[in-house]
Design a protein around this motif. Structure first.
Motif, short mmCIF file in Angstrom:
data_model
loop_
_atom_site.label_atom_id
_atom_site.label_comp_id
_atom_site.label_asym_id
_atom_site.label_seq_id
_atom_site.Cartn_x
_atom_site.Cartn_y
_atom_site.Cartn_z
N GLU A 10 -7.88 1.90 -0.72
CA GLU A 10 -8.82 0.89 -0.22
C GLU A 10 -10.18 1.03 -0.92
O GLU A 10 -10.80 0.05 -1.32
N HIS A 32 -9.88 -0.12 -4.44
CA HIS A 32 -9.77 -1.58 -4.50
C HIS A 32 -11.14 -2.23 -4.39
O HIS A 32 -11.44 -3.22 -5.08
N VAL A 86 0.84 -1.20 0.00
CA VAL A 86 0.00 0.00 0.00
C VAL A 86 0.87 1.25 0.00
O VAL A 86 0.60 2.20 -0.74
N SER A 123 -3.98 5.93 1.55
CA SER A 123 -4.32 4.53 1.80
C SER A 123 -5.84 4.33 1.81
O SER A 123 -6.34 3.29 1.34
N ASP A 124 -6.57 5.31 2.31
CA ASP A 124 -8.04 5.22 2.31
C ASP A 124 -8.58 5.22 0.88
O ASP A 124 -9.51 4.46 0.55
#
Length: 227
Positions: free
Chosen positions: A26, A29, A11, A22-23
């Protein structure tokens, strides 16, 4: 523990390559898994049910941009049959919103980079290059009159009041204007062979591509479209 550490490293690497948090990674994804049906790769047909693209007149070109080897940094031409999550994230990163906390000089530098970024020494393409590739369908490094006509015809295809010949005339006029901007006064027998990427930069100079080119996708303004 080892798997969690490996995932965290991955990540962080993606954050560095793409500029997403990172949020956001996510969230993207989750969207990727929805599109792929929980498969490791996505194919063109997986984009068929994206509501924001259904009525877009240049939907095919937008979807094609995700599989263009030039945008994926996998070759000078051709299309990939499928893309993985990192490929998907790479394309999405070209259109992430600019950081509003940047100073004017930084914004201009970022804009120029997006119109031709380097993260972790990995050469990335830019918003302008990806858009240029959408027009340059034969990958010869030049947008010809015929290619530009095709794009304009697609953009205006949903307007019942504009016939094909009118669309072609609009494209022809725009190409003549591009020639005057990029070449200047031309000789009577001089032929403008098409818009190079350098010409493309000149034409877009002064236009706020950060806000003028987008379509809402995953509630993030991350796709290229001229309004």
């Amino acid at each position: 523990m080892g798997a969690a550490h490996s995932a965290s490293e991955e990540v962080r690497e993606l954050e560095g390559k793409t500029g997403f948090s990172s949020d956001q990674i996510e969230q993207l994804h989750r969207r990727f898994k929805q599109l792929s049906g929980d498969q490791p790769t996505i194919r063109k047909e997986n984009f068929n049910n994206v509501p924001d693209l259904e009525l877009n007149p240049i939907r095919s070109k937008i979807v094609r941009a995700f599989f263009d080897n030039r945008n994926l940094r996998k070759g000078p031409s051709g299309l990939a049959d499928e893309i993985n999550f990192e490929d998907f994230l790479t394309i999405m990163s070209y259109f992430r919103p600019i950081d509003t906390t940047m100073g004017e000089e930084q914004v201009e530098l970022s804009r120029k980079e997006k119109l031709r970024c380097a993260c972790l020494q990995v050469p990335l393409l830019t918003r302008g290059q990806v858009l240029f590739h959408m027009y340059d369908s034969d990958s010869d490094g030049r947008i010809t009159l015929e290619e530009y006509r095709n794009v304009v015809e697609e953009l205006l295809s949903g307007n019942p009041h504009i016939e094909k010949e009118s669309a072609r005339s609009i494209a022809d006029g725009a190409m003549m204007e591009a020639a005057s901007v990029c070449v200047g006064q031309m000789e009577p027998d001089q032929v403008y062979e098409g818009i190079t990427f350098e010409d493309f930069l000149k034409i877009w100079q002064g236009i706020d591509i950060e806000t003028k080119m987008h379509v809402r996708f995953l509630n993030m303004e991350t796709m290229a479209l001229c309004h």
